[in-house]
Design an enzyme around this catalytic site. Structure first.
Site, PDB file in Angstrom:
ATOM      1  N   GLY A  47     -25.856  49.067  24.147  1.00 35.69           N
ATOM      2  CA  GLY A  47     -26.046  49.735  25.420  1.00 35.69           C
ATOM      3  C   GLY A  47     -25.240  49.095  26.536  1.00 35.69           C
ATOM      4  N   GLN A  58     -22.163  53.540  24.441  1.00 38.17           N
ATOM      5  CA  GLN A  58     -23.495  54.026  24.792  1.00 38.17           C
ATOM      6  C   GLN A  58     -23.810  53.631  26.224  1.00 38.17           C
ATOM      7  OE1 GLN A  58     -27.494  52.351  23.978  1.00 38.17           O
ATOM      8  NE2 GLN A  58     -27.670  54.007  22.478  1.00 38.17           N
ATOM      9  N   ARG A  62     -28.727  60.693  22.809  1.00 37.87           N
ATOM     10  CA  ARG A  62     -29.756  60.051  21.980  1.00 37.87           C
ATOM     11  C   ARG A  62     -31.109  60.302  22.639  1.00 37.87           C
ATOM     12  NH1 ARG A  62     -30.684  53.780  19.830  1.00 37.87           N
ATOM     13  NH2 ARG A  62     -30.775  54.418  17.652  1.00 37.87           N
ATOM     14  N   PRO A 109     -26.176  51.753  17.764  1.00 41.89           N
ATOM     15  CA  PRO A 109     -26.147  50.898  18.953  1.00 41.89           C
ATOM     16  C   PRO A 109     -27.212  49.818  18.852  1.00 41.89           C
ATOM     17  CG  PRO A 109     -27.167  53.000  19.453  1.00 41.89           C
ATOM     18  CD  PRO A 109     -26.634  53.115  18.067  1.00 41.89           C
ATOM     19  N   TYR A 134     -36.635  54.611  28.253  1.00 40.43           N
ATOM     20  CA  TYR A 134     -35.791  54.108  29.333  1.00 40.43           C
ATOM     21  C   TYR A 134     -35.644  55.192  30.407  1.00 40.43           C
ATOM     22  CZ  TYR A 134     -35.079  50.162  26.258  1.00 40.43           C
ATOM     23  OH  TYR A 134     -35.293  49.068  25.456  1.00 40.43           O
ATOM     24  N   ARG A 176     -29.382  47.031  11.389  1.00 44.38           N
ATOM     25  CA  ARG A 176     -29.544  45.663  10.891  1.00 44.38           C
ATOM     26  C   ARG A 176     -28.690  45.370   9.673  1.00 44.38           C
ATOM     27  NH1 ARG A 176     -36.177  45.194  11.416  1.00 44.38           N
ATOM     28  NH2 ARG A 176     -36.227  45.113  13.723  1.00 44.38           N
ATOM     29  N   HIS A 182     -27.915  57.398  26.534  1.00 42.77           N
ATOM     30  CA  HIS A 182     -29.187  56.909  25.994  1.00 42.77           C
ATOM     31  C   HIS A 182     -30.334  57.565  26.752  1.00 42.77           C
ATOM     32  CE1 HIS A 182     -32.181  54.557  24.150  1.00 42.77           C
ATOM     33  NE2 HIS A 182     -31.607  53.362  24.166  1.00 42.77           N
ATOM     34  N   GLY A 183     -30.896  58.582  26.140  1.00 42.60           N
ATOM     35  CA  GLY A 183     -32.023  59.283  26.734  1.00 42.60           C
ATOM     36  C   GLY A 183     -33.307  59.066  25.964  1.00 42.60           C
ATOM     37  N   ALA A 184     -33.384  57.924  25.253  1.00 41.68           N
ATOM     38  CA  ALA A 184     -34.490  57.680  24.327  1.00 41.68           C
ATOM     39  C   ALA A 184     -35.299  56.451  24.708  1.00 41.68           C
ATOM     40  CB  ALA A 184     -33.930  57.515  22.906  1.00 41.68           C
ATOM     41  N   HIS A 185     -36.349  56.192  23.907  1.00 41.36           N
ATOM     42  CA  HIS A 185     -37.063  54.917  23.840  1.00 41.36           C
ATOM     43  C   HIS A 185     -37.763  54.495  25.126  1.00 41.36           C
ATOM     44  CE1 HIS A 185     -34.204  53.662  20.295  1.00 41.36           C
ATOM     45  NE2 HIS A 185     -34.930  54.759  20.051  1.00 41.36           N
TER      46      HIS A 185
END
Length: 349
Positions: free
Chosen positions: A60, A102, A227, A24, A180, A318, A175-178
């Site tokens: 996302g 996502q 995630r 993503p 957020y 990338r 998205h349960g990461a980073h």
């Protein structure tokens, strides 16, 4: 010798052509006012599916207007958004691909200019340091979510998951990461609550558990990926004090909910975080189900990790922006074009 990445794999109902995953990546090419996607997004994902990517995870997608963290982020909370995403999934399926959506709520990492004038939502009124991506304004002070707000956001995740299936997606990734919203509840730095959603680790993980339960009940746990991560986008230097305790607690939640597929996220797949073992190696010690590897991977490192059993699928970001013919080049053993942000991030190719 054929690279292990090119071998097919069956995960649940997904018959994937290979073990290559499109990670993503925020692209910000949706209509900023409506959250709908256009023909450029259709062509972008179609091209990756035509190349033969095994599993595509979208950028996302917001489950609500207040989840928006920057300009041009798509949504899955309106009928019009569902209709435009359906063109994407039909294009991907026409090329033999598999695609999941996502679901991403930015929580405190946003600004009222992006959320319809409302303050960011968060477990507590802990303001993030730094500036909002692309908006270049300091993060707003967030509003502490009430119990009603929490219930509402959980329902929004579930509705977005149902909308994803209605739009033709093969599943969703939460998205349960980073750092957020979901991760903000998990993290002691951003969660200062005194109720059932704060305090000890089990309480802090409750919001994530309830979101995953709602999504799984809406579309099925076999179609739900989670995630999660140690790293935080706004505090890159943060590290878990006790990785084993955290990993066991997370996995306990996933097993209780019935989640099948994990997507542990890190910036460097080869970085060791405890006892000379990487994040994915530590998770594999306690998890028998499918694991997606990610973190600036190259094909050889990914193939070795699959062969040794650490991961089952490998996600690339990338390199797939720079090489929409990534699979073809691997099959023909051709060199990959190096990623260039000015060329590949600013344009859909």
């Amino acid at each position: 010798m054929k690279n292990e990445l090119l071998n097919p794999i069956k995960i649940g109902d997904w018959n994937l052509r290979n073990k290559i995953v499109m990670a993503p990546m925020t692209r910000s090419f949706a209509d900023n006012n409506t959250g709908t996607v256009g023909e450029d997004i259709v062509a972008y994902y179609r091209r990756r599916a035509k190349d033969g990517i095994g599993l595509i995870i979208t950028e996302g997608i917001n489950p609500s207007p207040r989840g928006k963290g920057t300009f041009g982020v798509p949504g899955l909370y309106s009928d019009k958004q569902v209709k435009t995403w359906r063109k994407v999934t039909e294009a991907v399926h026409a090329e033999g691909g598999t695609i999941i959506a996502q679901l991403w709520h930015s929580g405190r990492l946003t600004h009222h200019d992006l959320t319809g004038g409302y303050p960011p939502q968060a477990p507590s009124t802990v303001r993030a340091e730094g500036h909002v991506h692309r908006l270049r304004k300091p993060y707003d002070e967030p509003e502490e979510m009430s119990l009603y707000d929490i219930e509402q956001v959980i329902d929004q995740f579930a509705l977005a998951a149902r909308n994803a299936i209605s739009a033709g997606f093969d599943g969703v990734e939460v998205h349960g990461a980073h750092g957020y919203l979901i991760d903000q509840f998990n993290w002691e730095v951003t969660n200062k609550r005194k109720d059932n959603y704060g305090g000890n680790l089990s309480n802090r993980l409750l919001f994530m558990k309830e979101v995953l339960t709602a999504v799984s009940e809406a579309i099925g746990p076999e179609k739900t990926i989670i995630r999660f991560s140690e790293i935080k986008d706004d505090i890159p230097s943060y590290r878990w004090e006790n990785p084993i305790e955290l990993i066991k607690a997370y996995l306990s939640v996933f097993k209780e909910v019935g989640i099948h597929i994990l997507h542990p996220s890190t910036n460097d797949f080869t970085e060791t975080i405890f006892n000379r073992r990487t994040l994915h190696q530590l998770i594999r010690q306690y998890w028998d189900g499918p694991i997606i590897g990610v973190g600036n991977l190259d094909p050889d490192t990914a193939s070795d990790a699959i062969t040794e059993g650490t991961i089952d699928l490998a996600a690339f970001g990338r390199s797939l922006l720079a090489n929409p013919d990534f699979v073809k080049k691997m099959e023909e053993e051709l060199p990959l074009i190096p990623y260039n942000s000015e060329r590949h991030l600013q344009n859909l190719i």
